[in-house]
Write a protein that holds these residues in place. Structure first.
Motif, PDB file in Angstrom:
ATOM      1  N   PRO A  46      67.353  16.861 -42.242  1.00  0.00           N
ATOM      2  CA  PRO A  46      67.379  16.140 -40.834  1.00  0.00           C
ATOM      3  C   PRO A  46      66.483  16.722 -39.912  1.00  0.00           C
ATOM      4  O   PRO A  46      66.088  17.863 -39.883  1.00  0.00           O
ATOM      5  CB  PRO A  46      68.870  16.180 -40.387  1.00  0.00           C
ATOM      6  N   MET A  47      65.785  16.006 -38.886  1.00  0.00           N
ATOM      7  CA  MET A  47      64.914  16.481 -37.951  1.00  0.00           C
ATOM      8  C   MET A  47      65.754  16.391 -36.633  1.00  0.00           C
ATOM      9  O   MET A  47      66.362  14.990 -36.315  1.00  0.00           O
ATOM     10  CB  MET A  47      63.727  15.751 -38.026  1.00  0.00           C
ATOM     11  N   LEU A  48      65.612  17.215 -35.623  1.00  0.00           N
ATOM     12  CA  LEU A  48      66.217  16.960 -34.355  1.00  0.00           C
ATOM     13  C   LEU A  48      65.907  16.011 -33.618  1.00  0.00           C
ATOM     14  O   LEU A  48      66.410  15.484 -32.750  1.00  0.00           O
ATOM     15  CB  LEU A  48      65.855  18.404 -33.624  1.00  0.00           C
ATOM     16  N   HIS A  49      64.743  15.496 -33.875  1.00  0.00           N
ATOM     17  CA  HIS A  49      64.093  14.175 -33.056  1.00  0.00           C
ATOM     18  C   HIS A  49      64.700  12.691 -33.603  1.00  0.00           C
ATOM     19  O   HIS A  49      64.506  11.673 -32.959  1.00  0.00           O
ATOM     20  CB  HIS A  49      62.566  14.046 -32.778  1.00  0.00           C
ATOM     21  N   GLU A  50      65.330  13.040 -34.917  1.00  0.00           N
ATOM     22  CA  GLU A  50      65.934  11.528 -35.270  1.00  0.00           C
ATOM     23  C   GLU A  50      67.192  11.287 -34.501  1.00  0.00           C
ATOM     24  O   GLU A  50      68.314  12.564 -34.309  1.00  0.00           O
ATOM     25  CB  GLU A  50      66.355  11.940 -36.769  1.00  0.00           C
ATOM     26  N   HIS A 100      70.097  14.417 -33.627  1.00  0.00           N
ATOM     27  CA  HIS A 100      70.240  14.546 -32.358  1.00  0.00           C
ATOM     28  C   HIS A 100      71.463  14.376 -31.776  1.00  0.00           C
ATOM     29  O   HIS A 100      72.039  15.386 -30.904  1.00  0.00           O
ATOM     30  CB  HIS A 100      69.062  13.954 -31.521  1.00  0.00           C
TER      31      HIS A 100
END
Length: 102
Positions: free
Chosen positions: A2-6, A10
């Motif tokens: 997972p990426m923080l900007h998703e 988030h």
């Protein structure tokens, strides 16, 4: 990963930060909650280019080191921490949490 900007991830991180309590039991490493928030905030400041950390020279090629960091599972409490990211004081929990949420 997972990426923080998703948006969904988030929101999950924000929910977790908002539900933190200053007396929460540590689940990873040696830091108290206020120290963990300071540590995370300082690391993010570095990642965003707002805070410079002194470079550490390691006897490994950069490409191999990057591969290790990404691919090797790190055991809880055994991951080396950059000396400038070691929380040595007490910090204002609410202030650090607000900074993390920002």
């Amino acid at each position: 990963m997972p990426m923080l900007h998703e948006p969904a991830f988030h929101e999950a991180v924000k929910y977790r930060l908002k539900s933190l309590q200053p007396t929460a039991k540590r689940q990873w490493g040696q830091m108290r909650v206020d120290q963990m928030l300071w540590h995370v905030n300082t690391a993010l400041e570095n990642a965003l280019g707002r805070k410079e950390l002194k470079r550490q020279s390691l006897p490994l090629p950069k490409s191999f080191l990057k591969w290790l960091v990404i691919n090797v599972p790190w055991r809880k409490g055994k991951t080396p921490t950059h000396p400038q990211l070691v929380a040595k004081e007490s910090y204002d929990f609410e202030q650090e949490r607000a900074k993390a949420l920002q």
